[in-house]
Design a protein around this motif. Sequence first.
Motif, PDB file in Angstrom:
ATOM      1  N   TYR A 214      24.181  84.167  17.028  1.00  0.00           N
ATOM      2  CA  TYR A 214      25.492  84.780  16.801  1.00  0.00           C
ATOM      3  C   TYR A 214      25.347  86.276  16.578  1.00  0.00           C
ATOM      4  N   ARG A 215      26.460  86.969  16.803  1.00  0.00           N
ATOM      5  CA  ARG A 215      26.528  88.392  16.504  1.00  0.00           C
ATOM      6  C   ARG A 215      27.334  88.600  15.220  1.00  0.00           C
ATOM      7  N   LEU A 216      27.067  89.720  14.577  1.00  0.00           N
ATOM      8  CA  LEU A 216      27.791  90.085  13.373  1.00  0.00           C
ATOM      9  C   LEU A 216      28.404  91.477  13.520  1.00  0.00           C
ATOM     10  N   ARG A 217      29.590  91.608  13.004  1.00  0.00           N
ATOM     11  CA  ARG A 217      30.210  92.933  12.854  1.00  0.00           C
ATOM     12  C   ARG A 217      30.000  93.373  11.405  1.00  0.00           C
ATOM     13  N   ARG A 218      29.217  94.403  11.223  1.00  0.00           N
ATOM     14  CA  ARG A 218      28.906  94.903   9.885  1.00  0.00           C
ATOM     15  C   ARG A 218      29.698  96.186   9.637  1.00  0.00           C
ATOM     16  N   GLU A 219      30.433  96.204   8.525  1.00  0.00           N
ATOM     17  CA  GLU A 219      31.227  97.381   8.180  1.00  0.00           C
ATOM     18  C   GLU A 219      30.885  97.839   6.763  1.00  0.00           C
ATOM     19  N   SER A 220      30.714  99.147   6.604  1.00  0.00           N
ATOM     20  CA  SER A 220      30.457  99.743   5.293  1.00  0.00           C
ATOM     21  C   SER A 220      31.537 100.785   5.010  1.00  0.00           C
ATOM     22  N   HIS A 221      32.130 100.713   3.823  1.00  0.00           N
ATOM     23  CA  HIS A 221      33.222 101.622   3.443  1.00  0.00           C
ATOM     24  C   HIS A 221      32.965 102.181   2.046  1.00  0.00           C
ATOM     25  N   TRP A 222      33.103 103.481   1.892  1.00  0.00           N
ATOM     26  CA  TRP A 222      32.979 104.123   0.591  1.00  0.00           C
ATOM     27  C   TRP A 222      34.297 104.001  -0.169  1.00  0.00           C
ATOM     28  N   ARG A 223      34.197 103.616  -1.442  1.00  0.00           N
ATOM     29  CA  ARG A 223      35.380 103.416  -2.278  1.00  0.00           C
ATOM     30  C   ARG A 223      35.048 103.806  -3.714  1.00  0.00           C
ATOM     31  N   SER A 224      36.079 103.994  -4.522  1.00  0.00           N
ATOM     32  CA  SER A 224      35.849 104.245  -5.937  1.00  0.00           C
ATOM     33  C   SER A 224      35.397 102.957  -6.620  1.00  0.00           C
ATOM     34  N   VAL A 247      26.923 103.555  -7.163  1.00  0.00           N
ATOM     35  CA  VAL A 247      25.999 104.667  -7.327  1.00  0.00           C
ATOM     36  C   VAL A 247      26.234 105.292  -8.700  1.00  0.00           C
ATOM     37  N   PRO A 248      25.276 105.195  -9.613  1.00  0.00           N
ATOM     38  CA  PRO A 248      25.479 105.703 -10.976  1.00  0.00           C
ATOM     39  C   PRO A 248      25.855 107.185 -10.995  1.00  0.00           C
ATOM     40  N   PHE A 249      26.689 107.535 -11.966  1.00  0.00           N
ATOM     41  CA  PHE A 249      27.102 108.914 -12.209  1.00  0.00           C
ATOM     42  C   PHE A 249      27.835 109.531 -11.024  1.00  0.00           C
ATOM     43  N   THR A 250      28.588 108.699 -10.312  1.00  0.00           N
ATOM     44  CA  THR A 250      29.411 109.215  -9.210  1.00  0.00           C
ATOM     45  C   THR A 250      30.835 108.672  -9.253  1.00  0.00           C
ATOM     46  N   GLY A 251      31.038 107.527  -9.912  1.00  0.00           N
ATOM     47  CA  GLY A 251      32.334 106.862  -9.845  1.00  0.00           C
ATOM     48  C   GLY A 251      32.605 106.243  -8.492  1.00  0.00           C
ATOM     49  N   MET A 252      31.593 106.235  -7.605  1.00  0.00           N
ATOM     50  CA  MET A 252      31.768 105.775  -6.231  1.00  0.00           C
ATOM     51  C   MET A 252      30.737 104.718  -5.860  1.00  0.00           C
ATOM     52  N   GLY A 253      31.047 103.967  -4.835  1.00  0.00           N
ATOM     53  CA  GLY A 253      30.130 102.990  -4.282  1.00  0.00           C
ATOM     54  C   GLY A 253      30.571 102.652  -2.875  1.00  0.00           C
ATOM     55  N   PHE A 254      29.915 101.671  -2.283  1.00  0.00           N
ATOM     56  CA  PHE A 254      30.359 101.249  -0.953  1.00  0.00           C
ATOM     57  C   PHE A 254      30.269  99.738  -0.822  1.00  0.00           C
ATOM     58  N   THR A 255      31.188  99.194  -0.051  1.00  0.00           N
ATOM     59  CA  THR A 255      31.212  97.768   0.254  1.00  0.00           C
ATOM     60  C   THR A 255      30.564  97.541   1.614  1.00  0.00           C
ATOM     61  N   ASP A 256      29.968  96.366   1.772  1.00  0.00           N
ATOM     62  CA  ASP A 256      29.261  96.019   3.009  1.00  0.00           C
ATOM     63  C   ASP A 256      29.672  94.600   3.384  1.00  0.00           C
ATOM     64  N   THR A 257      30.257  94.430   4.556  1.00  0.00           N
ATOM     65  CA  THR A 257      30.712  93.112   4.993  1.00  0.00           C
ATOM     66  C   THR A 257      30.113  92.771   6.348  1.00  0.00           C
ATOM     67  N   HIS A 258      29.937  91.448   6.576  1.00  0.00           N
ATOM     68  CA  HIS A 258      29.506  90.925   7.869  1.00  0.00           C
ATOM     69  C   HIS A 258      30.457  89.803   8.269  1.00  0.00           C
ATOM     70  N   ASP A 259      30.826  89.785   9.543  1.00  0.00           N
ATOM     71  CA  ASP A 259      31.663  88.703  10.066  1.00  0.00           C
ATOM     72  C   ASP A 259      31.228  88.353  11.487  1.00  0.00           C
TER      73      ASP A 259
END
Length: 457
Positions: A214-224, A247-259
């Motif tokens: 199978y193939r996967l669609r991987r998406e990464s998005h930066w969010r608070s 990410v410590p001391f940034t108030g930010m992170g990112f989500t990572d999804t596969h479908d």
Amino acid sequence: MLNRRDLLTALVTASIGATATPLRTLAASLQEGRKKLPWRNWSGSQHCLPQARVAPASVSELQEMVASSKGVIRPVGAGHSFSPLVPTDGTIVSLSRLSGLVDHDPASLQATVWGGTRLGDLGKPLEDVGQAMINMPDIDDQALAGCLATATHGTGLTIGCLPTFVQGLQLVDGRGNLHDCDADNNPELFKAARVSLGAVGFITQVRLQNIAPYRLRRESHWRSFDEIVAAAESLAGQHRNFEFYYVPFTGMGFTDTHDFTDEPIASTEKLDANEGVEDLKLARDWLESVPKLRELILGAYMRTLESEVTIEKSWKNYASERNVRFNEMEYHLPREHGIPALKDIRQVLEANHPEVFFPIEFRYVKGDDIWLSPFYGRDSCSIAVHRYFDEDFEPYFKSIEPIFRKYQGRPHWGKLNTLGREDLRALYRHWDDFAAVRREYDPDGRFLNPYLHSLLG
């Protein structure tokens, strides 16, 4: 025109001076052990000078070695475990020469694989016979047998750890005898061997349940951070695989999804994750004493980062290359405790540990019924904290571990923790059952190094 990395460097260097961090050397005397080969794990935190290091070329050779050698014998894979599962002054055995695909069944989509096979070397051979692993972790350097020994996992609300894919095992016990086991044949051994810490036997072959390629669609998005934790449960339910990083001391992170997807293979421009970690280290070095400025600069920088999309074959899309070494503590908590625990960890981290820059990783894993699986009997969230390999991890991990324990966490078997025998006995209802099977198949304690002897001896 400045690219984003140059922009970040310019912002940081304009703020405050840098400091240098000395490198730590391996604490072992080669003069003393000139006829021996030292061993150390990937991060350098575990090391030893064994009497012998061997790599048998066949199962019969492995059996003979176990039966005839003296002292403690420990299996070793890729060395990606941070806990002291391997170190011994006895014999270290690699199954690297027992690698590759043994057999496959196109009807059941099951494949028998040698235990020494690296995950990264398994994708293409399985694809060639019309199969693919159900899930994979985010590092694919590990040997399959080592993944089972430590309950290695990926992420996915409806997907278990790698040992849940196992339909049968072949192993060599502490006296060199060969055994086959599955749910119907030697079921007690099967219950113990799927997650065994390498304390029951050498896993030579594994029969895996797979699915069609199978193939996967991987998406990464930066969010608070607030946006991520508010949406995490919903996103975990919407996507086949979901994880996120803070990410410590940034108030930010990112989500990572596969479908799952039928889209053609393609990719947007990607940031280099290893360069990203080095950037965070640079910001820490220059701005450690002014965390508010650090958060202002890094947070603003991360808000300029674009989302990434990668469409690829499954076995090429799960793992990421990790070239920046670290030490790691990871605990698995009941799913309902994951987000509250993470909020507590963030508070303690950012109040007391400005030296930390590695992101915190958060994943979901389905519960199972394997005796020593950290996911036994409960759907779980896994939270992993990291410290740069050349820096002292103990103060940070010591302050975070009580939070994991407060929320009923069970440690990842391959990651650093301070739990002893009675702590673990209280967390695993089948601890004594496992210990009894271990004694049956290794009555002389051949597989117990000092660490495992303290837990199981």
